[in-house]
Design a protein around this motif. Structure first.
Motif, PDB file in Angstrom:
ATOM      1  N   UNK A 289       7.506  28.373 -32.500  1.00 38.95           N
ATOM      2  CA  UNK A 289       6.847  29.187 -33.534  1.00 38.95           C
ATOM      3  C   UNK A 289       5.391  28.765 -33.673  1.00 38.95           C
ATOM      4  N   UNK A 290       5.168  27.467 -33.687  1.00 40.40           N
ATOM      5  CA  UNK A 290       3.806  26.945 -33.824  1.00 40.40           C
ATOM      6  C   UNK A 290       2.940  27.410 -32.657  1.00 40.40           C
ATOM      7  N   UNK A 291       3.466  27.371 -31.450  1.00 41.69           N
ATOM      8  CA  UNK A 291       2.714  27.803 -30.258  1.00 41.69           C
ATOM      9  C   UNK A 291       2.336  29.284 -30.360  1.00 41.69           C
ATOM     10  N   UNK A 292       3.256  30.102 -30.813  1.00 40.46           N
ATOM     11  CA  UNK A 292       2.974  31.533 -30.988  1.00 40.46           C
ATOM     12  C   UNK A 292       1.839  31.730 -31.987  1.00 40.46           C
ATOM     13  N   UNK A 293       1.905  31.042 -33.103  1.00 40.34           N
ATOM     14  CA  UNK A 293       0.894  31.191 -34.147  1.00 40.34           C
ATOM     15  C   UNK A 293      -0.467  30.645 -33.700  1.00 40.34           C
ATOM     16  N   UNK A 294      -0.472  29.558 -32.959  1.00 40.83           N
ATOM     17  CA  UNK A 294      -1.723  29.010 -32.444  1.00 40.83           C
ATOM     18  C   UNK A 294      -2.395  29.985 -31.478  1.00 40.83           C
TER      19      UNK A 294
ATOM     20  N   UNK B  83      13.627  27.839 -42.980  1.00 37.05           N
ATOM     21  CA  UNK B  83      12.660  26.781 -42.688  1.00 37.05           C
ATOM     22  C   UNK B  83      13.299  25.398 -42.611  1.00 37.05           C
ATOM     23  N   UNK B  84      14.124  25.054 -43.589  1.00 40.34           N
ATOM     24  CA  UNK B  84      14.727  23.712 -43.632  1.00 40.34           C
ATOM     25  C   UNK B  84      15.655  23.435 -42.459  1.00 40.34           C
ATOM     26  N   UNK B  85      16.183  24.483 -41.852  1.00 37.23           N
ATOM     27  CA  UNK B  85      17.157  24.264 -40.784  1.00 37.23           C
ATOM     28  C   UNK B  85      16.568  24.410 -39.379  1.00 37.23           C
ATOM     29  N   UNK B  86      15.263  24.650 -39.262  1.00 36.99           N
ATOM     30  CA  UNK B  86      14.656  24.771 -37.940  1.00 36.99           C
ATOM     31  C   UNK B  86      14.680  23.431 -37.223  1.00 36.99           C
ATOM     32  N   UNK B  87      15.090  23.455 -35.955  1.00 38.81           N
ATOM     33  CA  UNK B  87      15.045  22.217 -35.183  1.00 38.81           C
ATOM     34  C   UNK B  87      13.644  22.050 -34.595  1.00 38.81           C
ATOM     35  N   UNK B  88      13.404  20.897 -34.007  1.00 40.11           N
ATOM     36  CA  UNK B  88      12.081  20.562 -33.467  1.00 40.11           C
ATOM     37  C   UNK B  88      11.611  21.575 -32.421  1.00 40.11           C
ATOM     38  N   UNK B  89      12.504  21.994 -31.557  1.00 42.21           N
ATOM     39  CA  UNK B  89      12.153  22.928 -30.483  1.00 42.21           C
ATOM     40  C   UNK B  89      11.739  24.289 -31.049  1.00 42.21           C
ATOM     41  N   UNK B  90      12.501  24.807 -32.005  1.00 40.68           N
ATOM     42  CA  UNK B  90      12.163  26.096 -32.616  1.00 40.68           C
ATOM     43  C   UNK B  90      10.817  26.003 -33.341  1.00 40.68           C
ATOM     44  N   UNK B  91      10.582  24.899 -34.029  1.00 41.45           N
ATOM     45  CA  UNK B  91       9.309  24.708 -34.731  1.00 41.45           C
ATOM     46  C   UNK B  91       8.147  24.726 -33.757  1.00 41.45           C
ATOM     47  N   UNK B  92       8.307  24.053 -32.613  1.00 39.94           N
ATOM     48  CA  UNK B  92       7.247  24.020 -31.603  1.00 39.94           C
ATOM     49  C   UNK B  92       6.975  25.407 -31.033  1.00 39.94           C
TER      50      UNK B  92
END
Length: 121
Positions: free
Chosen positions: A110-115, A99-108
């Motif tokens: 993952x978030x899109x998949x979950x949404x 979690x701490x090492x995720x960059x902005x793009x990876x976070x977006x």
């Protein structure tokens, strides 16, 4: 320090026309404790989820808002993984580890998949 949770509780209380003391009595705590929760100095007890939902007849949307406020206001997120499939357990542990090492793009991503999953419900 004002928190998302504090704002939610204060808004709920004021919408119902309650004073701090009245909500505290409904939750079986002191006014000082409720004030500390509202101001982010104390953690909201887990038992309040159900209590607030029942006492204030929270809609599903309000319950989700409460849960999100607790998460946003806290420093940690707890996942109960005991009774979930092993693949999901491994995913949760792997996500926590990285979690701490995720960059902005990876976070977006993952978030899109979950949404999308959330919208399918």
């Amino acid at each position: 320090m004002k928190t998302t949770l504090g704002a939610f509780l204060r808004k709920l209380r004021l919408q119902r026309g309650e004073k701090l003391k009245e909500m505290a009595e409904n939750l079986n705590v002191s006014s000082a404790f409720l004030s500390a929760v509202e101001n982010g100095k104390k953690k909201m007890p887990a038992s309040w989820y159900e209590k607030l939902a029942n006492l204030y007849n929270l809609s599903a949307k309000q319950q989700e808002e409460l849960e999100n406020a607790v998460i946003e206001s806290g420093e940690t997120v707890e996942l109960k993984i005991k009774d979930i499939p092993s693949g999901n357990r491994e995913l949760a542990v792997c996500f926590a580890r990285h979690f701490d090492s995720l960059d902005e793009e990876a976070s977006k991503e993952i978030f899109a998949i979950l949404k999308r999953k959330e919208e399918e419900k």
